[in-house]
Each structure stands twice: as structure tokens, then as C-alpha cells.
Motif scaffolding. Structure first.
Motif, PDB file in Angstrom:
ATOM      1  N   ILE A 305       0.735  -1.226  -0.208  1.00  0.00           N
ATOM      2  CA  ILE A 305       0.010   0.084  -0.038  1.00  0.00           C
ATOM      3  C   ILE A 305       0.855   1.082   0.019  1.00  0.00           C
ATOM      4  CG2 ILE A 305      -1.442   1.202   1.536  1.00  0.00           C
ATOM      5  CD1 ILE A 305      -2.889  -1.273   2.317  1.00  0.00           C
ATOM      6  N   LEU A 306       2.005   1.340   0.697  1.00  0.00           N
ATOM      7  CA  LEU A 306       2.811   2.530   0.756  1.00  0.00           C
ATOM      8  C   LEU A 306       3.804   2.574  -0.559  1.00  0.00           C
ATOM      9  CD1 LEU A 306       3.992   2.571   4.737  1.00  0.00           C
ATOM     10  CD2 LEU A 306       2.128   3.603   3.551  1.00  0.00           C
ATOM     11  N   ALA A 307       4.053   1.501  -1.115  1.00  0.00           N
ATOM     12  CA  ALA A 307       4.889   1.491  -2.280  1.00  0.00           C
ATOM     13  C   ALA A 307       4.051   2.229  -3.575  1.00  0.00           C
ATOM     14  CB  ALA A 307       5.091   0.224  -2.857  1.00  0.00           C
ATOM     15  N   VAL A 334       0.552   6.972   7.317  1.00  0.00           N
ATOM     16  CA  VAL A 334      -0.569   6.561   8.274  1.00  0.00           C
ATOM     17  C   VAL A 334      -1.711   6.894   7.603  1.00  0.00           C
ATOM     18  CG1 VAL A 334      -1.705   7.292  10.421  1.00  0.00           C
ATOM     19  CG2 VAL A 334       0.674   7.033  10.201  1.00  0.00           C
ATOM     20  N   GLU A 335      -2.026   8.109   6.952  1.00  0.00           N
ATOM     21  CA  GLU A 335      -3.104   8.360   6.001  1.00  0.00           C
ATOM     22  C   GLU A 335      -3.617   7.299   5.324  1.00  0.00           C
ATOM     23  OE1 GLU A 335      -5.125  12.019   3.631  1.00  0.00           O
ATOM     24  OE2 GLU A 335      -3.363  12.327   4.708  1.00  0.00           O
ATOM     25  N   ALA A 336      -2.505   6.899   4.525  1.00  0.00           N
ATOM     26  CA  ALA A 336      -2.625   5.797   3.408  1.00  0.00           C
ATOM     27  C   ALA A 336      -3.087   4.387   4.007  1.00  0.00           C
ATOM     28  CB  ALA A 336      -1.479   5.690   2.603  1.00  0.00           C
ATOM     29  N   GLU A 342      -7.845  -2.931   3.660  1.00  0.00           N
ATOM     30  CA  GLU A 342      -7.251  -4.105   3.571  1.00  0.00           C
ATOM     31  C   GLU A 342      -6.446  -4.428   4.611  1.00  0.00           C
ATOM     32  OE1 GLU A 342      -6.835  -5.683  -0.738  1.00  0.00           O
ATOM     33  OE2 GLU A 342      -6.443  -3.442  -0.728  1.00  0.00           O
ATOM     34  N   VAL A 343      -6.041  -3.527   5.246  1.00  0.00           N
ATOM     35  CA  VAL A 343      -5.077  -3.446   6.569  1.00  0.00           C
ATOM     36  C   VAL A 343      -5.480  -2.675   7.687  1.00  0.00           C
ATOM     37  CG1 VAL A 343      -3.051  -4.016   5.064  1.00  0.00           C
ATOM     38  CG2 VAL A 343      -3.650  -1.664   5.602  1.00  0.00           C
ATOM     39  N   THR A 344      -4.860  -3.176   8.908  1.00  0.00           N
ATOM     40  CA  THR A 344      -5.351  -2.336   9.902  1.00  0.00           C
ATOM     41  C   THR A 344      -4.057  -1.687  10.594  1.00  0.00           C
ATOM     42  OG1 THR A 344      -7.245  -3.961  10.479  1.00  0.00           O
ATOM     43  CG2 THR A 344      -6.325  -2.585  12.216  1.00  0.00           C
ATOM     44  N   LYS A 345      -4.144  -0.440  10.885  1.00  0.00           N
ATOM     45  CA  LYS A 345      -3.035   0.339  11.475  1.00  0.00           C
ATOM     46  C   LYS A 345      -2.900  -0.144  12.934  1.00  0.00           C
ATOM     47  CE  LYS A 345      -3.586   4.390  13.142  1.00  0.00           C
ATOM     48  NZ  LYS A 345      -2.646   4.362  14.696  1.00  0.00           N
ATOM     49  N   GLN A 351      -0.505   9.726  13.448  1.00  0.00           N
ATOM     50  CA  GLN A 351       0.055  10.950  12.592  1.00  0.00           C
ATOM     51  C   GLN A 351       0.596  11.953  14.110  1.00  0.00           C
ATOM     52  OE1 GLN A 351      -2.289  12.702   9.362  1.00  0.00           O
ATOM     53  NE2 GLN A 351      -3.491  10.766   9.315  1.00  0.00           N
ATOM     54  N   ILE A 352       1.390  12.835  13.466  1.00  0.00           N
ATOM     55  CA  ILE A 352       1.652  14.088  14.145  1.00  0.00           C
ATOM     56  C   ILE A 352       0.529  15.171  13.832  1.00  0.00           C
ATOM     57  CG2 ILE A 352       3.073  15.685  14.853  1.00  0.00           C
ATOM     58  CD1 ILE A 352       3.933  13.044  15.944  1.00  0.00           C
TER      59      ILE A 352
END
Length: 371
Positions: A305-307, A334-336, A342-345, A351-352
Motif C-alpha cells: 500500500i505504501l509502495a 498513516v493516512e494511506a 485491507e490492512v489495520t493500523k 500521525q503528528i
């Protein structure tokens, strides 16, 4: 007991000093505030204990001080003495207490005190005590504590001024309503003021136009002052710590990034890509760091997802997060993650967030000269 004895005959200034000390002590101030805000102006000890961050012993001591100085008195209700779970002792103002609170402008805060009380969630016990039968206050006390429509006849001059200055604006009626609420609540130049968000909660007012519009017009007319609270212009808040981190923003951002990278490394990975993975069409990734994997055999990983978010290869994600502005990298990542279904933070990072403190509003000296 009494740590604030009644004033001796040492002149008016000494008397004022002693009364101010009597009323301003924190616990006594809160007691008086909640007596004013109570629907019957006669709370029980348990009701006061529910509303205040003090223990009963401390509250009882200060009730005694106020009673010794004839500000309040314990009103008893004998019919409740044999009733289970109902109080028989209530605390309310004396006639002298009303006179003193009037002289020191406490009664002008009645609408705000009432609104604060009504918007407080009560425990079952506190609600039972609030609804319990109780004695009636003396007529003079009741009259003084009744919020009437005509308590502010001096407001007429200020209303005329507002209509002269802002009569060409559609929200002029709302401006008068809000200014009157400030006046009735005693939010004068000596007060800290209230935030825009507190306007409707603190005052029982019904306005048609946006709060910001109404307040801006009153500020422009010189009726209200808009002040910024003391302290930093911007607060940096760490979602991970739920604390202000001014002066430690970079360090906190890096700590969050470390936790995010650890989360990426902890993901369960497999070597095969799903048929519908977005990376199928892109450059092949190293099999030691695949971008698709979960225990149930389907779905995308945080790495993938980050890629996609940063437009880089999956194996470059960690190095990319550790480069550049750590706050920008962290918040974007973090926003992404939070936007993905599909994923859980993890709770170990966040975030700051940068927040500007809310302005506060209060009546100006100019407005007070008109009333």
C-alpha cells in the motif's frame, strides 16, 4: 471549622478582601457554581461530590466554611429521613449569600452555570438525588435565582448600537441574541471568554446563521473581543501518545516511523502474488519481500500500500520512510494505511497533528460602557 472568617470592622477594603478570599478558594468556588447551576439550587452532598473532582470530606469542610460565614445553609427535609436512598440534607444560599453573590457578579453567570449542569451526565445516584423531594428556598432567594427575560433592561442601549452598526446585515437579529447571551452570562472583559464551539452549549440561544458569521460581525462592531490563548500559536499533538509534543516533533515522528517499520517487518508474508495484485503489472519484487500476503491467503500488505502511495518499489519502502521530512513521511503513510480497507493500523504509531488553539470571545470595554 473556618479558614475564612467573617470580615471584621476594618473598613470596606478589608471586608472586600476577605469576601474575595472566601469566594475564590477553588472548592468553595465550585460549590457555589454548582449550587447556582442546580435545577433547584439545592444540591445534596452526593450531588456535589459527583460534579466536583474533590472527596466528600474536602467538600464538607468547605460547606462548613461557607455556612459559618452565612453564605449557605443546610436545608433539611425531614420526610426523607426515613426514606431509603434519598437525601434529607441539601445545601443552598442564604439571603445574605444571595446579596454577596449579586454584589460580586456571580449571579450574572447563572445561565452558564445552569447550562453546564444540564449538560453533565449524572450517575444513577446523582440523578436520584437531583429528583428527590426537597425543602423550598426562601422567597427572596428564589426570586434572585430566577432567570427572567427582563433581568437586563440596561442591554437596550447595546442592542440599539448593534442595530445601528450592523443593521444592513442579515444576521443582525442573531448578533443581538448572542450579545445579550454574553451580557446575561457575565462574559465581560475580566473573563477568559468562551470558544466558538462552546457558544450553543453554554448559552440557551437559537440562531439562524453560522456562529462564525455572527461572532465576526460582533467583533467588527467592537462588541466582542477575539483573543488567542496564551502559549504556542500551534500545538503539535502525537496521536500515539495523545499528548502535546511541541519541541519534540522530529523525535516523536521518528519514533512513530520506527514503530511503523516494525509493523511492516512483522507482517506475515508469502512468496506468491495474488492474481489481482496491482504489482503484477509492475517490476518484479524480490521474493524475500513480497507485497501481497496475509494469513488467509489474500489481500495487500502495508508495504504494498505504501509502495503504491509513494510510487516506489515495495523493497524501497523502508528506506523511503527513513529519508526526507519524517513528519511528512509519517503522516502520508498513516493516512494511506487508514484509508485502506485491507490492512489495520497498529496502535503503536499515528500521525503528528497540528492544531491551532481556538480563539475565545468576550464582551469589550466599549460594549460594557453601553449597558
Amino acid at each position: 471549622m473556618s479558614d475564612a472568617p467573617a470580615a471584621k470592622n476594618d473598613g470596606p477594603f478589608e471586608e472586600q478582601r476577605q469576601i474575595y478570599g472566601l469566594l475564590s478558594q477553588e472548592t468553595r468556588h465550585l460549590i457555589l457554581q454548582f449550587i447556582l447551576g442546580h435545577p433547584e439550587h439545592l444540591p445534596s452532598l452526593d450531588e456535589l461530590a459527583h460534579m466536583m473532582p474533590k472527596n466528600k470530606a474536602a467538600i464538607r469542610d468547605q460547606l462548613e466554611v461557607l455556612s459559618d460565614n452565612d453564605i449557605i445553609v443546610c436545608y433539611r427535609y425531614p420526610p426523607n429521613e426515613d426514606a431509603r436512598d434519598l437525601p434529607s440534607q441539601f445545601y443552598g444560599l442564604t439571603e445574605r449569600g444571595v446579596e454577596i453573590l449579586y454584589e460580586y457578579n456571580y449571579l450574572r453567570g447563572l445561565p452558564v452555570a445552569r447550562a453546564l449542569y444540564e449538560n453533565t451526565r449524572l450517575s444513577e445516584k446523582a440523578q436520584r438525588h437531583r429528583d428527590a423531594p426537597r425543602p423550598q428556598l426562601p422567597a427572596q432567594v428564589i426570586d434572585a435565582l430566577t432567570i427572567g427575560e427582563d433581568n437586563d433592561t440596561n442591554f437596550d442601549r447595546l442592542e440599539r448600537y448593534i442595530r445601528e452598526q450592523k443593521g444592513n446585515t442579515r444576521s443582525v437579529d442573531d448578533q443581538v441574541t448572542v450579545a445579550k447571551a454574553f451580557y446575561n452570562a457575565g462574559i465581560d472583559p475580566e473573563e477568559e471568554g468562551i470558544k466558538q464551539a462552546e457558544l450553543l452549549d453554554s448559552f440557551d440561544v437559537d440562531i439562524e446563521y453560522q456562529r462564525r458569521t455572527v461572532l465576526n460581525h460582533l467583533v467588527d462592531a467592537g462588541v466582542l473581543a477575539r483573543t488567542a490563548p496564551s502559549g504556542p500559536d500551534v500545538f503539535a499533538i502525537s496521536e500515539r501518545l495523545d499528548e502535546i509534543v511541541n519541541g519534540q516533533v522530529t523525535e516523536e515522528a521518528k519514533a512513530n516511523l520506527d514503530a511503523l517499520i516494525a509493523h511492516i517487518d512483522d507482517e506475515l508474508q508469502v512468496t506468491a502474488l495474488a492474481e489481482d495484485a496491482a504489482e503484477r503489472d509492475g517490476p518484479p519484487a524480490r521474493t524475500s519481500e513480497p507485497s501481497v500476503a496475509v494469513a488467509d491467503g489474500a489481500g495487500r500488505t502495508i508495504r504494498s500500500i505504501l509502495a503504491a502511495e509513494f510510487g516506489i518499489k515495495p523493497e524501497q519502502v523502508v528506506d523511503f520512510l527513513q529519508s526526507g521530512d519524517p513528519v511528512d513521511r509519517l503522516n502520508t503513510a498513516v493516512e494511506a494505511i487508514e484509508s485502506s480497507e485491507e490492512v489495520t493500523k497498529s496502535e503503536n504509531y499515528g500521525q503528528i497533528v497540528f492544531v491551532r488553539p481556538a480563539y475565545r470571545y468576550r464582551l469589550t470595554d466599549q460594549a460594557m460602557k453601553l449597558v
